[in-house]
Design a protein around this motif. Structure first.
Motif, short mmCIF file in Angstrom:
data_model
loop_
_atom_site.label_atom_id
_atom_site.label_comp_id
_atom_site.label_asym_id
_atom_site.label_seq_id
_atom_site.Cartn_x
_atom_site.Cartn_y
_atom_site.Cartn_z
N LYS A 27 15.75 23.51 24.11
CA LYS A 27 16.18 24.22 22.91
C LYS A 27 16.79 25.59 23.21
O LYS A 27 17.29 26.25 22.31
CB LYS A 27 14.99 24.41 21.96
CG LYS A 27 14.38 23.11 21.49
CD LYS A 27 13.12 23.38 20.68
CE LYS A 27 12.37 22.09 20.38
NZ LYS A 27 11.09 22.37 19.71
N TRP A 28 16.72 26.03 24.47
CA TRP A 28 17.21 27.36 24.82
C TRP A 28 18.69 27.52 24.53
O TRP A 28 19.50 26.63 24.81
CB TRP A 28 16.99 27.65 26.30
CG TRP A 28 15.59 28.01 26.69
CD1 TRP A 28 14.50 28.16 25.88
CD2 TRP A 28 15.13 28.24 28.02
NE1 TRP A 28 13.40 28.48 26.64
CE2 TRP A 28 13.75 28.53 27.94
CE3 TRP A 28 15.75 28.23 29.27
CZ2 TRP A 28 12.99 28.82 29.07
CZ3 TRP A 28 14.99 28.51 30.39
CH2 TRP A 28 13.62 28.81 30.29
N THR A 29 19.05 28.67 24.01
CA THR A 29 20.45 29.06 23.87
C THR A 29 20.93 29.60 25.22
O THR A 29 20.13 29.77 26.15
CB THR A 29 20.59 30.17 22.83
OG1 THR A 29 19.88 31.33 23.32
CG2 THR A 29 20.06 29.75 21.46
N VAL A 30 22.20 29.89 25.33
CA VAL A 30 22.73 30.50 26.55
C VAL A 30 22.01 31.82 26.82
O VAL A 30 21.61 32.09 27.96
CB VAL A 30 24.26 30.71 26.46
CG1 VAL A 30 24.78 31.49 27.66
CG2 VAL A 30 24.99 29.38 26.32
N ALA A 31 21.80 32.63 25.79
CA ALA A 31 21.12 33.92 25.96
C ALA A 31 19.70 33.73 26.48
O ALA A 31 19.21 34.53 27.29
CB ALA A 31 21.11 34.68 24.64
N GLU A 32 19.03 32.68 26.02
CA GLU A 32 17.66 32.42 26.49
C GLU A 32 17.66 31.92 27.93
O GLU A 32 16.74 32.23 28.69
CB GLU A 32 16.97 31.42 25.57
CG GLU A 32 16.64 32.03 24.22
CD GLU A 32 16.19 31.01 23.19
OE1 GLU A 32 15.23 31.31 22.46
OE2 GLU A 32 16.80 29.91 23.11
N VAL A 33 18.66 31.15 28.34
CA VAL A 33 18.78 30.74 29.74
C VAL A 33 18.91 31.98 30.61
O VAL A 33 18.26 32.11 31.65
CB VAL A 33 19.98 29.78 29.97
CG1 VAL A 33 20.26 29.60 31.45
CG2 VAL A 33 19.72 28.44 29.31
#
Length: 112
Positions: free
Chosen positions: A34-40
């Motif tokens: 479920k991670w967004t790019v920002a969370e990656v």
């Protein structure tokens, strides 16, 4: 090739290997999906000492779902030329997937 960051550092920042491995092993793959790019960037790159690759992962739209599909050839395609960094990234990705279901489709994530 040596990579210089805006802060003048070269390569990746050293992190405690043991702490990094423990962090990666405790992550839930259904949450990673479920991670967004920002969370990656914040949950994977920054936490593993690869913050200098933030822009590369952002430009290439590496979400959590995509992160779990990455193979070494993809890192080459993304322009990550430092072999040691590619090998460490692959090692960390292997830890994310170890003994876990990494099938994001089974996590019931709606495709946009």
């Amino acid at each position: 090739a040596v990579v210089s960051t805006q802060s003048g550092h070269y390569g990746r920042a050293p992190k405690s290997s043991r702490d990094t491995e423990e962090y990666l092993l405790q992550l839930d793959p259904t949450e990673i999906c479920k991670w967004t790019v920002a969370e990656v960037v914040s949950q994977f790159l920054d936490r593993t000492g690869f913050g200098y690759l933030n822009e590369v992962f952002t430009v290439n739209n590496i979400t959590g779902r995509v992160l779990l599909m990455i193979e070494e050839r993809n890192l080459v395609e993304m322009g990550i030329t430092v072999v040691g960094d590619r090998l460490m990234l692959m090692s960390y990705l292997k830890l994310l997937k170890k003994e876990k279901s990494t099938d994001c489709d089974s996590a019931l994530i709606p495709l946009l």
